[in-house]
Design an enzyme around this catalytic site. Structure first.
Site, PDB file in Angstrom:
ATOM      1  N   GLU A 168      88.146-101.502  26.774  1.00  0.00           N
ATOM      2  CA  GLU A 168      87.111-100.275  26.829  1.00  0.00           C
ATOM      3  C   GLU A 168      85.716-100.538  27.445  1.00  0.00           C
ATOM      4  OE1 GLU A 168      88.284 -98.139  23.031  1.00  0.00           O
ATOM      5  OE2 GLU A 168      88.743 -99.755  23.985  1.00  0.00           O
ATOM      6  N   TYR A 170      85.314-103.879  27.533  1.00  0.00           N
ATOM      7  CA  TYR A 170      84.310-105.588  27.396  1.00  0.00           C
ATOM      8  C   TYR A 170      84.569-106.569  28.370  1.00  0.00           C
ATOM      9  CZ  TYR A 170      82.499-102.045  24.057  1.00  0.00           C
ATOM     10  OH  TYR A 170      81.692-100.948  23.184  1.00  0.00           O
ATOM     11  N   ARG A 218      93.745-105.381  21.551  1.00  0.00           N
ATOM     12  CA  ARG A 218      93.261-103.943  22.264  1.00  0.00           C
ATOM     13  C   ARG A 218      93.270-104.226  23.816  1.00  0.00           C
ATOM     14  NH1 ARG A 218      92.340 -98.526  20.059  1.00  0.00           N
ATOM     15  NH2 ARG A 218      90.511 -97.717  21.311  1.00  0.00           N
ATOM     16  N   ARG A 292      92.020 -89.824  19.845  1.00  0.00           N
ATOM     17  CA  ARG A 292      91.978 -88.431  19.623  1.00  0.00           C
ATOM     18  C   ARG A 292      92.922 -88.037  18.601  1.00  0.00           C
ATOM     19  NH1 ARG A 292      89.169 -84.747  18.733  1.00  0.00           N
ATOM     20  NH2 ARG A 292      89.929 -83.414  19.488  1.00  0.00           N
ATOM     21  N   GLN A 341      78.402 -87.835  16.745  1.00  0.00           N
ATOM     22  CA  GLN A 341      76.611 -88.319  16.134  1.00  0.00           C
ATOM     23  C   GLN A 341      76.967 -89.858  16.140  1.00  0.00           C
ATOM     24  OE1 GLN A 341      74.792 -85.846  13.106  1.00  0.00           O
ATOM     25  NE2 GLN A 341      75.245 -83.804  14.422  1.00  0.00           N
ATOM     26  N   GLY A 647      68.501 -75.365   7.461  1.00  0.00           N
ATOM     27  CA  GLY A 647      68.107 -74.275   8.181  1.00  0.00           C
ATOM     28  C   GLY A 647      67.509 -74.244   7.806  1.00  0.00           C
ATOM     29  N   ASP A 655      70.234 -79.654  13.141  1.00  0.00           N
ATOM     30  CA  ASP A 655      72.510 -80.314  13.899  1.00  0.00           C
ATOM     31  C   ASP A 655      73.367 -80.026  11.978  1.00  0.00           C
ATOM     32  OD1 ASP A 655      71.583 -82.677  13.160  1.00  0.00           O
ATOM     33  OD2 ASP A 655      72.306 -83.158  15.081  1.00  0.00           O
TER      34      ASP A 655
END
Length: 677
Positions: A168, A170, A218, A292, A341, A647, A655
């Protein structure tokens, strides 16, 4: 029946019950001053839910290597008690846990501790927005020792081993990549020099933890940045790691600076399987695929087809701590919807939770007791579903009224958007949970004040309605609201012409533009110029977009009054969807003033004061939302006890995360209003 993923497996000295690994996630809980109570509650819940092997969020091996102010420090004594609480809780639940050893390198944030980031070379980072300082030879050796000391400390604190973060973008992957390693000494140059640091770290860590603990590395399967490590270099490093210090390789994908999305909703499930397969073909140790994969069924397919030996799922465990138990029992899980999020919270050093599971990160919070209290929930969208679940779990007698034939609310529209198909799974999960909890579920029933008078309290979760626009021509036949488009029974694409103008470019407007502009006949790989390694070609069938229903591209114009298209969309997602709109040829107009809608077009005034007629066979209004408060008004007029959430309470900035959080807070809110009477 899943045949492969539930088979036992081994990572070094660790015997594991199945092939699912809970991947590392930074939580923002790591420096909570509670003796590790919150961390223990979070990880303990996942272990009780069936996670056999858990990898913690990264613990920095030095202060300069922290990814933010909330990171823990494995080599600093004040963090010892908090970190020790993790293996104690996981072991009590029968699980195993690895501590991830972390160094951000040039991705560290200088403002966190006032320290200039360090890296192999002084190459500016767009992610951290600063230029790091190149490590000296002495500092490189000190950093290797930091990793080794961190590994030894993890062993002392009770962890079953460590994972070395070498992906990633790093520090360790920065040493591997020619674009960030410009050194001319023995730590750079040709591949052998660039591999020297990650191999030295892994070797030192292996020696520090000993043979009875596991070491997972990793590795970056693909950097996805110009000048990153090549596929051949990745496999060379993998082979060297596997022949010595590493018990397993966990294949990560992409750098934070990459312009190829890796974890966002637009990325098909399992898209990165070929890169894991390429690493597996190069080594003899177990390989863990990641990114994913959010269902046990897909994980089973990947293991069964030989892509990998284990599968790492991270956000799936955030969304549902009982992911393993539910999957194994063939029950609905609370599916991750890839809204990101959680990632946005982590990037900005906030406490991490989950939009569809607001209890995540707050497992240690006390719960209320609602025994003997009857509550009606009006509305089965995100706020209402979670309110009904939380109330029932807290002992309330709950009846849920939903006007539609299915649960989901706005999620039932969102599922129409490419990449957001998983939003449909949320309603299915809650339908099963509410039945299990004994909620009286009344679908196709719109509750009025009379029907609600017999309950002790009412939770009003009636949601939002599209905000109308006061614009000449808004009543014309070729004008649709976003709700009319997305809630249509048939294919929404059949409701629009070849030229579409969208008024409003917030999250919903961007979604509509994405729906109308995406070429369904083009694979994700083709869109981003990716070429999966040939060793993985036979696996790509599990991860490509369907190509059977090719849609003609429309001429789409997306407009807004404000200055930023997609304002309000999370930082880790906005750049992806805006980039995809541009690539699809969508015209983006910001800062416009709307003058009128007329047959065949929309007349606007541009920022420079000139007038323009935007050609349009169809106009879609996506200019925001308003609370649906008619029921709340009627209840107030009757003097009936009620609380308004989601809402229906306030549409501004609404959201999914806020809606679900409001639902989680319903039990306390109901008891509060009852006590106040």
């Amino acid at each position: 029946m899943l045949e492969h993923v539930w088979q036992p497996g081994r990572v070094g000295p660790l015997e594991l019950r199945h092939r699912l690994v809970m991947g590392a996630m930074h939580l923002g809980l790591e420096r909570e001053d509670d003796g590790g109570r919150s961390l223990a509650a979070f990880y303990g819940a996942r272990a009780r839910g069936g996670a056999a092997l858990i990898v913690t969020g990264g613990s920095a091996v030095s202060r300069v290597g922290a990814g933010g102010a909330s990171y823990s420090f494995i080599n600093e004594e004040p963090d010892a008690a908090r970190l020790a609480a993790i293996p104690a809780a996981v072991h009590a639940a029968g699980g195993r846990v690895l501590l991830q050893l972390f160094h951000a390198g040039r991705y560290a944030l200088q403002e966190a501790f006032g320290l200039q980031p360090v890296a192999p070379s002084a190459v500016y980072s767009r992610y951290s927005r600063c230029e790091p300082r190149a490590l000296s030879e002495e500092e490189i050796l000190e950093t290797i020792d930091d990793f080794a000391r961190g590994a030894a400390r993890a062993r002392e604190l009770g962890f079953d081993g460590v994972e070395i973060m070498g992906s990633e973008g790093y520090l360790l992957s920065q040493f591997m990549a020619p674009v960030t390693n410009l050194r001319e000494d023995g730590w750079g140059g040709e591949l052998e020099g660039r591999m020297r640091f990650p191999l030295a770290v892994a070797t030192a860590v292996r020696a520090a933890v000993g043979p009875e603990r596991a070491v997972v590395y990793r590795i970056s399967g693909a950097d996805l940045v110009p000048g990153g490590a090549s596929a051949e270099e990745v496999c060379a490093l993998a082979s060297r790691l596997a022949s010595g210090p590493a018990d397993a390789l966990n294949v990560g994908i992409g750098w934070h600076e990459s312009r190829v999305p890796t974890v966002q909703a637009v990325v098909p499930h399992g898209a990165w399987a070929p890169w894991a397969a390429a690493v597996r073909a190069a080594v003899s140790v177990p390989v863990i695929a990641s990114n994913r994969v959010s269902t046990a069924a897909l994980a089973d397919a990947l293991v069964g087809e030989g892509v990998c030996d284990f599968v790492s799922l991270a956000r799936a465990f955030l969304a549902d701590p009982e992911f393993v138990h539910r999957s194994r029992a063939r029950r609905r899980v609370n599916a991750c919807i890839a809204c990101n999020q959680c990632i946005d919270a982590s990037i900005f050093d906030r406490r991490v939770s989950c939009a569809v599971n607001p209890r995540a990160g707050f497992e240690a919070a006390a719960r209320v007791d609602g025994a003997g209290v009857s509550v009606a929930v009006a509305g089965g969208g995100p706020a209402g579903m979670e309110a009904a679940r939380a109330l029932a779990e807290s002992g309330f007698a709950v009846t849920l009224f939903e006007a539609a034939a299915q649960l989901g609310g706005q999620f039932r529209m969102a599922r129409r958007i490419p990449g957001k198909e998983d939003f449909a799974l949320t309603g299915e999960y809650f339908a099963g949970e509410l039945e299990r909890l004994g909620v009286d579920l009344r679908l196709g029933a719109r509750a009025g004040a009379d029907a609600l008078a017999g309950f002790d309290a009412v939770v009003v979760a009636t949601g939002v309605v599209p905000r109308p626009v006061a614009l000449p021509g808004a009543e014309l036949a070729h004008v649709l609201s976003y709700a009319q488009l997305l809630a249509a029974d048939g294919d929404p694409l059949e409701l629009v012409g070849e030229r579409v103008a969208i008024i409003g470019a917030g999250g919903i407007g961007v979604d509509v533009a994405h729906l109308l502009s995406l070429d369904r006949g083009q694979s994700f790989y083709a869109r981003y110029g990716l070429e999966p390694d040939l060793v993985g070609q036979r696996h790509t069938r599990v991860c490509l977009w369907p190509t059977s229903s090719v849609q003609l591209r429309r001429q789409v114009t997306l407009m807004r009054r404000g200055g930023r298209i997609g304002d309000g969309i999370g930082a880790s997602t906005r750049w992806v969807v805006v980039q995809e709109l541009r690539d699809a040829g969508v015209e983006l107009l910001a800062g416009v003033a709307y003058e009128r809608i007329e047959p065949g077009g929309v007349v606007v005034r541009l920022e420079d004061g000139s007038q323009r007629r935007v050609a349009a066979d169809t106009v879609v209004i996506a200019a925001g939302q308003e609370p649906e408060r008619s029921l709340a008004t009627a209840l107030a007029a009757r003097g009936l006890v009620h609380v308004v959430i989601g809402g229906a309470a306030d549409a501004a900035g609404l959201d999914a995360g806020r809606a679900f959080r409001d639902g989680l807070g319903a039990p306390a809110a109901v008891l509060g209003v009852l006590r106040a009477r």
